[in-house]
Design a protein around this motif. Structure first.
Motif, PDB file in Angstrom:
ATOM      1  N   LEU A 199       0.820  -1.210   0.000  1.00  0.00           N
ATOM      2  CA  LEU A 199       0.000   0.000   0.000  1.00  0.00           C
ATOM      3  C   LEU A 199       0.854   1.261   0.000  1.00  0.00           C
ATOM      4  N   PHE A 200       1.982   1.220   0.709  1.00  0.00           N
ATOM      5  CA  PHE A 200       2.845   2.400   0.810  1.00  0.00           C
ATOM      6  C   PHE A 200       4.152   2.228   0.033  1.00  0.00           C
ATOM      7  N   LYS A 201       4.102   1.438  -1.024  1.00  0.00           N
ATOM      8  CA  LYS A 201       5.296   1.213  -1.840  1.00  0.00           C
ATOM      9  C   LYS A 201       5.870   2.528  -2.364  1.00  0.00           C
ATOM     10  N   MET A 202       5.007   3.513  -2.590  1.00  0.00           N
ATOM     11  CA  MET A 202       5.466   4.797  -3.118  1.00  0.00           C
ATOM     12  C   MET A 202       6.585   5.408  -2.286  1.00  0.00           C
ATOM     13  N   VAL A 203       6.546   5.169  -0.968  1.00  0.00           N
ATOM     14  CA  VAL A 203       7.511   5.836  -0.092  1.00  0.00           C
ATOM     15  C   VAL A 203       8.943   5.398  -0.369  1.00  0.00           C
ATOM     16  N   SER A 204       9.124   4.205  -0.937  1.00  0.00           N
ATOM     17  CA  SER A 204      10.472   3.704  -1.194  1.00  0.00           C
ATOM     18  C   SER A 204      10.908   3.913  -2.638  1.00  0.00           C
ATOM     19  N   ILE A 205      10.088   4.581  -3.428  1.00  0.00           N
ATOM     20  CA  ILE A 205      10.412   4.827  -4.837  1.00  0.00           C
ATOM     21  C   ILE A 205      10.979   6.238  -4.982  1.00  0.00           C
ATOM     22  N   ARG A 206      12.184   6.321  -5.514  1.00  0.00           N
ATOM     23  CA  ARG A 206      12.844   7.627  -5.634  1.00  0.00           C
ATOM     24  C   ARG A 206      12.240   8.480  -6.729  1.00  0.00           C
ATOM     25  N   ASP A 207      11.816   7.839  -7.820  1.00  0.00           N
ATOM     26  CA  ASP A 207      11.210   8.613  -8.892  1.00  0.00           C
ATOM     27  C   ASP A 207      10.371   7.707  -9.778  1.00  0.00           C
ATOM     28  N   PHE A 208       9.298   8.256 -10.298  1.00  0.00           N
ATOM     29  CA  PHE A 208       8.460   7.575 -11.270  1.00  0.00           C
ATOM     30  C   PHE A 208       8.829   8.087 -12.662  1.00  0.00           C
ATOM     31  N   GLY A 209       8.667   7.236 -13.651  1.00  0.00           N
ATOM     32  CA  GLY A 209       8.985   7.617 -15.017  1.00  0.00           C
ATOM     33  C   GLY A 209      10.413   7.315 -15.412  1.00  0.00           C
ATOM     34  N   THR A 210      11.205   6.712 -14.501  1.00  0.00           N
ATOM     35  CA  THR A 210      12.579   6.335 -14.821  1.00  0.00           C
ATOM     36  C   THR A 210      12.852   4.935 -14.292  1.00  0.00           C
ATOM     37  N   GLY A 211      13.907   4.322 -14.807  1.00  0.00           N
ATOM     38  CA  GLY A 211      14.342   3.017 -14.312  1.00  0.00           C
ATOM     39  C   GLY A 211      13.248   1.975 -14.369  1.00  0.00           C
ATOM     40  N   VAL A 212      13.106   1.204 -13.274  1.00  0.00           N
ATOM     41  CA  VAL A 212      12.116   0.130 -13.253  1.00  0.00           C
ATOM     42  C   VAL A 212      10.690   0.660 -13.230  1.00  0.00           C
ATOM     43  N   HIS A 213      10.533   1.954 -12.952  1.00  0.00           N
ATOM     44  CA  HIS A 213       9.198   2.565 -12.936  1.00  0.00           C
ATOM     45  C   HIS A 213       9.010   3.508 -14.123  1.00  0.00           C
TER      46      HIS A 213
ATOM     47  N   ARG B  17       0.946  12.155  -7.374  1.00  0.00           N
ATOM     48  CA  ARG B  17       2.282  12.739  -7.217  1.00  0.00           C
ATOM     49  C   ARG B  17       2.375  13.546  -5.931  1.00  0.00           C
ATOM     50  N   LYS B  18       1.320  14.259  -5.604  1.00  0.00           N
ATOM     51  CA  LYS B  18       1.298  15.024  -4.363  1.00  0.00           C
ATOM     52  C   LYS B  18       1.412  14.098  -3.156  1.00  0.00           C
ATOM     53  N   MET B  19       0.683  12.961  -3.189  1.00  0.00           N
ATOM     54  CA  MET B  19       0.747  12.000  -2.089  1.00  0.00           C
ATOM     55  C   MET B  19       2.124  11.365  -2.001  1.00  0.00           C
ATOM     56  N   TRP B  20       2.719  11.050  -3.132  1.00  0.00           N
ATOM     57  CA  TRP B  20       4.062  10.460  -3.168  1.00  0.00           C
ATOM     58  C   TRP B  20       5.076  11.390  -2.502  1.00  0.00           C
ATOM     59  N   ILE B  21       5.037  12.653  -2.870  1.00  0.00           N
ATOM     60  CA  ILE B  21       5.953  13.641  -2.279  1.00  0.00           C
ATOM     61  C   ILE B  21       5.705  13.769  -0.784  1.00  0.00           C
ATOM     62  N   GLU B  22       4.434  13.802  -0.404  1.00  0.00           N
ATOM     63  CA  GLU B  22       4.075  13.936   1.020  1.00  0.00           C
ATOM     64  C   GLU B  22       4.597  12.751   1.836  1.00  0.00           C
ATOM     65  N   LEU B  23       4.421  11.537   1.315  1.00  0.00           N
ATOM     66  CA  LEU B  23       4.886  10.347   2.034  1.00  0.00           C
ATOM     67  C   LEU B  23       6.412  10.328   2.138  1.00  0.00           C
TER      68      LEU B  23
ATOM     69  N   PRO C  27      11.015   9.858   5.696  1.00  0.00           N
ATOM     70  CA  PRO C  27      12.275   9.773   4.948  1.00  0.00           C
ATOM     71  C   PRO C  27      13.079   8.521   5.302  1.00  0.00           C
ATOM     72  N   GLY C  28      13.577   7.858   4.261  1.00  0.00           N
ATOM     73  CA  GLY C  28      14.448   6.706   4.457  1.00  0.00           C
ATOM     74  C   GLY C  28      13.769   5.448   4.939  1.00  0.00           C
ATOM     75  N   MET C  29      12.431   5.430   4.958  1.00  0.00           N
ATOM     76  CA  MET C  29      11.708   4.263   5.455  1.00  0.00           C
ATOM     77  C   MET C  29      11.153   3.445   4.293  1.00  0.00           C
ATOM     78  N   HIS C  30      10.912   2.146   4.561  1.00  0.00           N
ATOM     79  CA  HIS C  30      10.303   1.327   3.521  1.00  0.00           C
ATOM     80  C   HIS C  30       8.823   1.130   3.821  1.00  0.00           C
ATOM     81  N   GLU C  31       8.126   0.534   2.884  1.00  0.00           N
ATOM     82  CA  GLU C  31       6.664   0.469   2.944  1.00  0.00           C
ATOM     83  C   GLU C  31       6.125  -0.250   4.183  1.00  0.00           C
TER      84      GLU C  31
END
Length: 205
Positions: free
Chosen positions: A61-75, A85-91, A96-100
């Motif tokens: 559910l919170f996988k977004m928090v461990s993703i550095r950027d969307f639109g590049t690499g594996v994402h 995007r707003k929620m991703w930035i907020e999380l 910071p530095g935490m996993h899902e």
């Protein structure tokens, strides 16, 4: 144990603006875990099916928090709406530095204390001595690449290629998941290679 209903689990995906690709992955893990749980119950193995299914559908559910950027690499193919995007930035800023799994535990520990611990456990690749339900979900997460069921070697090859860990660490994680696999399938009449077939049969039933 206090658990969210299936409807509440799905509502959390809307509340936390989870991208479609992550939601599809979670749904596929849910189908796989549910299938294994049903077959284990039929084989006489006690399974908390509701716990199993709730863990499966909410594990990323919170996988977004461990993703550095969307639109590049594996994402590279992932697209976010403005709200997502707003929620991703907020999380990312809030945790910071935490996993899902850690984030899920912090957010749900007051409302679902025991469930929150299990959510943290299933996201730990080095998990030791998981409960049966935690082990099934962790195993299914390994077997599901995006929203397709693959073998452990195929998944391991992808992880080694795209994520920055020492290959020996991934090999250790793979041995752990193979132990979990052996535990699950020791009570079943079909092999791990038949999992996708069983999931498809269950979905069509």
């Amino acid at each position: 144990m206090i658990l969210p209903t299936h409807e509440e689990c799905l509502d959390y995906f809307e509340e936390y603006k989870v991208p479609d690709n992550i939601k599809r992955h979670c749904i596929t893990v849910w189908h796989a875990a549910r299938t294994l749980g049903i077959h284990l119950e039929q084989a006489g193995v006690p399974v908390n099916q509701r716990l199993l299914e709730s863990l499966a559908i909410m594990h990323d559910l919170f996988k977004m928090v461990s993703i550095r950027d969307f639109g590049t690499g594996v994402h590279a193919k992932a697209e976010l709406s403005d709200d997502q995007r707003k929620m991703w930035i907020e999380l990312r800023e809030r945790f910071p530095g935490m996993h899902e799994g850690q984030v899920a535990h912090l957010i749900f520990k007051d409302k679902y204390p025991e469930f929150a611990v299990s959510l943290k456990n299933v996201c730990n690749p080095g998990i030791e001595n998981p409960t049966l339900e935690e082990g099934i979900v962790h195993y299914c997460d390994w077997r599901v690449f995006q929203n397709s069921i693959v073998t452990i070697p195929v998944r391991l090859e992808y992880l080694k290629k795209h994520y920055g860990r020492d290959p020996a660490v991934w090999d250790s994680f793979a041995r752990n998941i193979e132990r979990i696999e052996a535990r699950i399938f020791s009570s079943l009449s079909f092999s791990p290679e038949k999992l996708n077939e069983k999931v498809q049969q269950r979905a069509a039933a």
